[in-house]
Design an enzyme around this catalytic site. Structure first.
Site, PDB file in Angstrom:
ATOM      1  N   ASP A 295       0.776  -1.184   0.040  1.00 63.95           N
ATOM      2  CA  ASP A 295       0.019  -0.162   0.049  1.00 63.95           C
ATOM      3  C   ASP A 295       0.876   1.259   0.040  1.00 63.95           C
ATOM      4  OD1 ASP A 295      -2.757   1.159   0.214  1.00 63.95           O
ATOM      5  OD2 ASP A 295      -1.747   1.885   2.272  1.00 63.95           O
ATOM      6  N   MET A 324     -24.284   3.328 -10.487  1.00 65.69           N
ATOM      7  CA  MET A 324     -23.066   3.501 -10.813  1.00 65.69           C
ATOM      8  C   MET A 324     -22.530   5.042 -11.077  1.00 65.69           C
ATOM      9  SD  MET A 324     -19.835   2.539 -10.744  1.00 65.69           S
ATOM     10  CE  MET A 324     -19.752   0.775 -11.038  1.00 65.69           C
ATOM     11  N   ASP A 343     -27.793  12.263 -18.078  1.00 68.94           N
ATOM     12  CA  ASP A 343     -28.520  11.203 -18.757  1.00 68.94           C
ATOM     13  C   ASP A 343     -29.501  11.637 -19.566  1.00 68.94           C
ATOM     14  OD1 ASP A 343     -28.339   8.052 -17.476  1.00 68.94           O
ATOM     15  OD2 ASP A 343     -30.036   8.339 -18.805  1.00 68.94           O
ATOM     16  N   VAL A 401     -24.106   2.187 -20.374  1.00 68.70           N
ATOM     17  CA  VAL A 401     -24.198   0.575 -20.473  1.00 68.70           C
ATOM     18  C   VAL A 401     -23.169   0.062 -21.252  1.00 68.70           C
ATOM     19  CG1 VAL A 401     -25.265   0.747 -22.740  1.00 68.70           C
ATOM     20  CG2 VAL A 401     -25.740  -1.050 -21.126  1.00 68.70           C
ATOM     21  N   GLU A 402     -22.579  -1.098 -20.734  1.00 72.05           N
ATOM     22  CA  GLU A 402     -21.558  -1.734 -21.228  1.00 72.05           C
ATOM     23  C   GLU A 402     -21.410  -2.350 -22.590  1.00 72.05           C
ATOM     24  OE1 GLU A 402     -17.216  -2.999 -19.942  1.00 72.05           O
ATOM     25  OE2 GLU A 402     -18.744  -1.277 -19.713  1.00 72.05           O
ATOM     26  N   LYS A 407     -21.141   2.838 -25.957  1.00 69.11           N
ATOM     27  CA  LYS A 407     -20.126   4.020 -25.678  1.00 69.11           C
ATOM     28  C   LYS A 407     -19.353   4.688 -26.638  1.00 69.11           C
ATOM     29  CE  LYS A 407     -19.099   0.964 -21.418  1.00 69.11           C
ATOM     30  NZ  LYS A 407     -19.019   2.043 -20.345  1.00 69.11           N
ATOM     31  N   SER A 429     -15.777  -1.803 -17.739  1.00 69.98           N
ATOM     32  CA  SER A 429     -14.919  -2.707 -16.784  1.00 69.98           C
ATOM     33  C   SER A 429     -14.296  -3.546 -17.953  1.00 69.98           C
ATOM     34  CB  SER A 429     -16.082  -3.469 -15.897  1.00 69.98           C
ATOM     35  OG  SER A 429     -17.094  -4.025 -16.995  1.00 69.98           O
ATOM     36  N   HIS A 450     -11.826   3.022 -14.039  1.00 70.39           N
ATOM     37  CA  HIS A 450     -12.811   2.041 -13.799  1.00 70.39           C
ATOM     38  C   HIS A 450     -12.858   1.883 -12.346  1.00 70.39           C
ATOM     39  CE1 HIS A 450     -13.295  -2.476 -13.377  1.00 70.39           C
ATOM     40  NE2 HIS A 450     -14.431  -1.887 -13.394  1.00 70.39           N
ATOM     41  N   ASN A 453     -18.012  -1.274  -7.931  1.00 71.74           N
ATOM     42  CA  ASN A 453     -19.215  -1.131  -6.934  1.00 71.74           C
ATOM     43  C   ASN A 453     -19.421  -1.806  -5.900  1.00 71.74           C
ATOM     44  OD1 ASN A 453     -21.912  -0.084  -7.137  1.00 71.74           O
ATOM     45  ND2 ASN A 453     -22.904  -1.633  -8.148  1.00 71.74           N
ATOM     46  N   GLU A 462      -9.231   1.659 -11.175  1.00 74.89           N
ATOM     47  CA  GLU A 462      -8.077   1.341 -12.254  1.00 74.89           C
ATOM     48  C   GLU A 462      -7.966   2.453 -13.272  1.00 74.89           C
ATOM     49  OE1 GLU A 462      -7.802  -3.540 -13.236  1.00 74.89           O
ATOM     50  OE2 GLU A 462      -9.730  -2.441 -13.540  1.00 74.89           O
ATOM     51  N   ASN A 500     -10.655  -7.236 -13.716  1.00 74.86           N
ATOM     52  CA  ASN A 500     -11.588  -8.233 -14.328  1.00 74.86           C
ATOM     53  C   ASN A 500     -10.817  -9.580 -15.236  1.00 74.86           C
ATOM     54  OD1 ASN A 500     -13.982  -7.504 -13.206  1.00 74.86           O
ATOM     55  ND2 ASN A 500     -14.417  -5.798 -14.620  1.00 74.86           N
ATOM     56  N   TYR A 657      -8.478  -4.314  -2.767  1.00 75.25           N
ATOM     57  CA  TYR A 657      -9.107  -3.193  -2.862  1.00 75.25           C
ATOM     58  C   TYR A 657     -10.291  -3.440  -3.868  1.00 75.25           C
ATOM     59  CZ  TYR A 657      -5.574  -0.758   0.066  1.00 75.25           C
ATOM     60  OH  TYR A 657      -5.062  -0.305   1.222  1.00 75.25           O
TER      61      TYR A 657
END
Length: 713
Positions: A295, A324, A343, A401-402, A407, A429, A450, A453, A462, A500, A657
């Site tokens: 750390d 999110m 939005d 949305v992913e 995007k 992600s 990134h 949640n 990230e 991920n 983390y």
């Protein structure tokens, strides 16, 4: 001058009163080996000076003493004998302070933690100012206090208060410290020195009985057999409930006080020495010390990087509200950076603002923030359905949305609205940053950011560098993440990035176990209770969302088709196809609901087996752990070898983390080294027939053969 060292000094400040002042060469005072040696010599010099009638212990810095030098621990704890020698010698130095033939008082400002706390406990009196923070946090390093703290604290504030402090590592602020008797007085900073000198003069002149203050710390604990039984039985139950079997330090904290209760100081100190040495040799201690050191590496690196930023973030934008987006907006606003949340749907904006409000309301109810802070934070969040509100933001975090198509369209549109030098980031992600950058005219101002949640709880961010991302952009985003109170780790671009990318091989190992007929509740139980994850892989899939996991699996398969092919007939994909998405719609691997008291429930319903098939095969604990963890460790090794992450320290902190990797195991690389590189390779080779995920790299084999470590120290 009675004594002058590099890190402390002793001089007469008025007739009969010597001031022992800590003033380390670094930014803070700490008990490294050099300082401990000087401390011992200074105390010898005081004891030999017959003109000294009282001793004032102070710090020349804004903090008192932050504790022992943890950077020395892994070397000091290399073997039992060196640990024994060190802790026995070091702890007796504090006895010298306590045994001085004159009254002593500590004037405490700022942090007095670990060894710093133990130093003030060895004094007869303690006075603190309003900045003081006092505690024994050694349990967080897998240890107990080693300089007499387990002996003196229970005798000073009672065993109940002492055990709570030592088993939790909880710090005490001035008012609380005064209430439990940890300090004798609290004054303002400007009155700290004068207040301490006044009390010391009273002790010298007999108006304060310093011998009466000292004596209980030298004697057995004042409690009868019934009181001791109740105290230690209660403490053991509470520690077991909170720490479980994986963390030996809190259990040892109870044991050391219990075994030493009937002993005078010297006998009780021998018990402390014994258990300290025992803990210092445990894997949990090495892992938790390793986390602390890692750390420090991460924080130092991110602070240096942030200093290179030339652009200040004064106003931020978040594109895509909901849970999110609302969490990101809250985190920016609560740390003082106003944010515009945009939005295309009012209901999404309402949901995002509700998320921020709910977080603040919970903190208010728990007394962590004031009503003024709630209002001030919400006033820093502006919601809008119009792009023109983003015309003067310094940074944008896209959180829609992913989907690559969605995007890229949003990012391209936003770039046309914001100023040319506005930094644009994506909270994707899994989707490649370089792929998303293709839609932008200025990819040098673009990178990944990134969040995890729930955003307000998960420390990690990230920061993903694309091929054309500028150094200035990375520095500025790092600085913004620090502004938000997060721990940023910079990684290079690839599908899934770091966290991920290594998570999905773990899920793949889990899926293969399911294919072999092992029941998912049995797997979860082993990975939670035995390995130590906060939730097993099935439960984690439900929390992530089985539809999200399936989509991400497809992205990972596109990037790593040989190693991570999408398993369309696997349990996760089948459940998603059956509209069992996990917690978000109340059913996934588990069924979710509430009981009569409104508490959340998680149960196994037989209808899940109609989708994934009956699971009846048994597997032993070690096989379940091996088959889930080998793919994750192997993938993390690949990430380091490919330069996706810069160091083993950063990799371990990212998993702890970002995913909640069990701290007592220290992260993927610490876990690998605890097992032993050669032993891990032997284990992985047993399962190599299952596919590439279980096959170790040539680099790992070479490192094992050379006897090298992945850590720098």
């Amino acid at each position: 001058m009675i004594y002058q060292g590099d890190n402390l000094s002793v001089e007469i400040v008025e007739p009969g009163i010597a001031e022992l002042k800590f003033d380390g060469q670094g930014s803070v005072n700490k008990f490294d080996q050099k300082t401990l040696n000087e401390f011992s010599s200074a105390l010898d010099a005081i004891a030999a000076d017959s003109d000294v009638k009282g001793v004032l212990v102070t710090s020349a810095k804004s903090t008192f003493i932050v504790g022992a030098d943890i950077t020395e621990f892994l070397t000091l704890f290399a073997d039992i004998e060196s640990t024994k020698t060190w802790v026995h010698k070091a702890s007796r130095v504090f006895d010298k302070l306590e045994d001085l033939p004159v009254p002593t008082i500590a004037a405490v400002n700022g942090f007095a933690l670990g060894g710093g706390c133990e130093a003030i406990l060895a004094c007869d009196f303690r006075i603190a100012d309003e900045t003081a923070v006092i505690g024994l946090p050694e349990v967080k390093l897998g240890l107990i206090p080693g300089f007499g703290g387990t002996v003196r604290l229970p005798r000073l504030i009672g065993p109940d208060n002492a055990l709570e402090a030592m088993t939790t590592g909880k710090n005490h602020k001035p008012d609380n410290a005064l209430a439990i008797g940890l300090v004798d007085a609290v004054v303002s900073s400007e009155n700290l020195r004068d207040g301490a000198l006044s009390m010391l003069r009273d002790a010298i002149h007999g108006e304060l009985d310093w011998r009466a203050a000292r004596t209980p710390k030298l004697q057995p604990l004042k409690a009868n057999d019934v009181e001791r039984l109740m105290t230690f039985s209660t403490a053991k139950g509470m520690v077991w409930a909170k720490a479980g079997k994986h963390y030996p330090a809190p259990h040892a904290a109870v044991e050391v006080v219990e075994r030493g209760a009937g002993e005078e100081r010297n006998g009780a100190l021998l018990v402390e020495n014994e258990l300290f040495v025992k803990l210092a040799q445990t894997d949990a201690c090495r892992a938790q010390v390793g986390i602390f050191l890692a750390d420090q590496v991460v924080k130092s690196k991110s602070k240096k990087l942030a200093k290179q930023a030339t652009k200040k973030i004064s106003r931020a934008g978040v594109i895509g509200a909901g849970i999110m987006g609302g969490g990101i907006a809250y985190q920016s606003a609560v740390k003082g950076v106003p944010v515009v949340m945009k939005d295309i749907k009012q209901e999404a904006l309402d949901l995002g603002l509700t998320e921020a409000t709910n977080i603040l309301t919970k903190s208010l109810k728990r007394g962590r923030i004031s009503a003024k802070k709630v209002t001030g934070t919400l006033n820093k969040i502006t919601t809008t359905m119009h792009n023109n509100e983003l015309e003067n933001v310094d940074i944008v975090v896209e959180a829609v949305v992913e989907s690559p198509k969605v995007k890229t369209a949003v990012l391209s549109q936003i770039e046309k609205v914001v100023p040319e030098d506005t930094i644009i980031t994506s909270n994707t992600s899994t989707i490649s940053i370089d792929r998303l950058a293709e839609s932008l005219e200025h990819p040098e101002y673009f990178c990944g950011m990134h969040f995890f949640n729930p955003v307000h709880k998960m420390p990690l961010v990230e920061i993903i560098r694309g091929k054309r991302t500028s150094d200035e952009t990375i520095a500025t985003v790092t600085a913004y993440a620090l502004q938000m109170g997060k721990t940023p780790i910079v990684v290079n671009d690839c599908p899934g990035f770091l966290v991920n990318r290594v998570l999905f091989p773990y899920f793949a190992g889990f899926s293969l176990l399911l294919d072999d007929g092992v029941d998912f509740p049995a797997i979860d139980k082993v990975m939670e209770k035995d390995f130590g994850w906060p939730m097993g892989p099935a439960y984690l899939c439900d929390v992530v969302g089985l539809d999200t996991a399936t989509h991400a699996s497809e992205v990972m398969a596109a990037g790593f088709p040989e190693r991570m092919p999408h398993h369309a007939e696997g349990a996760i994909a089948k459940l998603a196809a059956a509209d069992r998405f996990g917690q978000k719609n109340g059913k996934g691997f588990y069924q979710y609901g509430v009981d009569k008291r409104g508490k959340p429930t998680k149960t196994v319903h037989e209808d899940v087996y109609e989708v994934i098939g009956e699971k009846q095969e048994a597997a032993d604990k070690e096989e379940i752990i091996a088959r889930c963890m080998i793919p994750m460790v192997n993938e993390m090794v690949r990430c380091l070898e490919e330069g996706i992450v810069a160091s083993a320290e950063e990799a371990d902190i990212a998993l702890i983390y970002g995913l909640g990797f069990p701290p007592f195991r220290g992260g993927a690389f610490r876990y690998l080294e605890t097992l032993g590189l050669k032993q891990f390779i032997e284990l992985a080779d047993k399962y190599a027939h299952l596919g590439e995920l279980y096959q170790v790299t040539d680099g790992l084999r070479a490192k094992a053969e050379a006897g090298e470590s992945y850590f720098k120290s």
